[in-house]
Design an enzyme around this catalytic site. Sequence first.
Site, PDB file in Angstrom:
ATOM      1  N   ASP A 177       0.839  -1.197   0.000  1.00 52.89           N
ATOM      2  CA  ASP A 177       0.000   0.000   0.000  1.00 52.89           C
ATOM      3  C   ASP A 177       0.876   1.249   0.000  1.00 52.89           C
ATOM      4  OD1 ASP A 177      -2.327   1.477   0.052  1.00 52.89           O
ATOM      5  OD2 ASP A 177      -3.219   0.319   1.690  1.00 52.89           O
ATOM      6  N   GLU A 184       3.065   5.143  -3.707  1.00 51.53           N
ATOM      7  CA  GLU A 184       3.342   6.366  -4.495  1.00 51.53           C
ATOM      8  C   GLU A 184       4.346   7.316  -3.834  1.00 51.53           C
ATOM      9  OE1 GLU A 184      -0.294   6.932  -2.081  1.00 51.53           O
ATOM     10  OE2 GLU A 184       0.268   5.438  -3.562  1.00 51.53           O
ATOM     11  N   ASP A 199      -7.575   4.451  -3.896  1.00 43.15           N
ATOM     12  CA  ASP A 199      -8.766   4.596  -3.053  1.00 43.15           C
ATOM     13  C   ASP A 199      -9.795   5.472  -3.747  1.00 43.15           C
ATOM     14  OD1 ASP A 199      -7.399   3.087  -1.212  1.00 43.15           O
ATOM     15  OD2 ASP A 199      -6.695   4.816  -0.071  1.00 43.15           O
TER      16      ASP A 199
END
Length: 520
Positions: free
Chosen positions: A400, A403, A473
Amino acid sequence: MKKVYFTLLTIFLMSLAAKAQSYQKTQLGLKAVINATVVEIQFYSPQIVRVIKYPEKDNFQKKSLSVIKNPEKTRFSIDKKADKILLKTDALQVILNSNTGSVSFASHTGKALLNEKESGTVFTDFNDTGSKTYTVTQSFILDKKESVYGLGILQNGKMSQRNQKVHMVQNNTWDFVTFFQSDKGYGLFWDNYSPTDFSDNPEETSFKSEVGDGVDYYFMGGGNADGVIANMRGLTGQVPMFPKWTFGFWQSRERYKSQNETVEVVKKYRDLGVPLDGIIQDWQYWGDNYHWNGMSFLNPEFSKPQQMVDDIHNLNAHLIISIWSSFGPKTPQFQELKEKNMLMDFQTWPQSGKDVWPPDMNFPSGVQVYDPYNPEARDIYWKYLNKGLFSFGIDGWWMDSTEPDHLDFKPKDFDNKTFLGSFRKVRNAFPLMAVGGVYDHQREVTSDKRVFILTRSAFAGQQRYGANTWSGDVNSSWEMLRNQIPAGLNFSLCGIPYWNSDIGGFFAGAYNRGECGFWS
């Protein structure tokens, strides 16, 4: 006397012309100096050519983070006619204008594919935390009716990426790849990792990157989309085979709060006779935010992790577990990385030590992102991952925030030092390095289990690391669901085939306001 002056002037002008039009043949192509700019054309294969430009007074040395292909021995010819220098392979023609330094590309039959704009190469002085470099721009001319695809995962609902300006800095739901391909059968990879603007308007199409020692891009022919993708993968890496079970059905939610709950969900699927291949254990199995991403089962609700993994395997299912690119201050990873100056100082998720929303900043979490550009930092990351999780037999990784999350952005955040220079210089390649570090280390440990990584971000070349990227998300709305279709198609046209999205969305704000939407 006038005749002498005229003769001297003629010799002077002829020498200038000779200097502007001279070139040096190299093993890979040619090198020329035109208008105080060095232009290098290098064939990596008959269909792939690299173009490098930099000011004559400088040196340009670079090891690409994305490109892993070594240049093939390629047969090519060079023919000079007037102000044009023509390089030909069996697949491409590359034309260098010896007066302007602009480069054009055509098929082997001479069909025009892409032209640089004259005077379209721009170097603007830039001071990158004390390092003198440039902001670099290269502009091209596309046909008016030409369509281009790619650029990564874009949540703009567009299929063709013409007539827009996109500021490319990795974030939660926009994953950028500085690559596009055309319906004319060619592709272009802009090999730069700093914040970049892609701009297309009726006058020009350009890449402009905040930091770069020179212009560096790869042009590839292919004839069609499949051919371009094949060349992009040949350049940046082939796609390893995923484990067969990853193509089945998985179960996930935010989140299972105990190992008993996780195992019971798998049992329920078996009781109901519903096929299930994998289950995902999300965050907080490590306990609290101060132990964020501890890669260890510190939560008392997960007191027997080996039993949990064994129970799931005995039910003929597989387990993927959440790991992040950041660490809480009470983890041993944080302490070791901090001591070696391998953490970056900017706001990331979670900001509060309390598990509340919005964050209670009276209790800062102290969580910091690590430097995946540093090979020793990647070693440290794997050391704890291997000991705390992989040793139990966990089957895959949910990486997760690759980035990574960059909250409350301040320009000085880009001044953070990494192993490869400023964070600004290498910003967009963060997911490539973070995911690649886990893939490479697992492959070094064992070849008995194929690597599978579910990740929230990507950059060019990441397909070689056993990674499936999801679109982040996203919100629960019909419009967002619609946008995932062109987002996924454009992403795959960058040469990265594995992609998915939260079909029902993740944030249900639109749903809770009474708009149409789903809850995952």
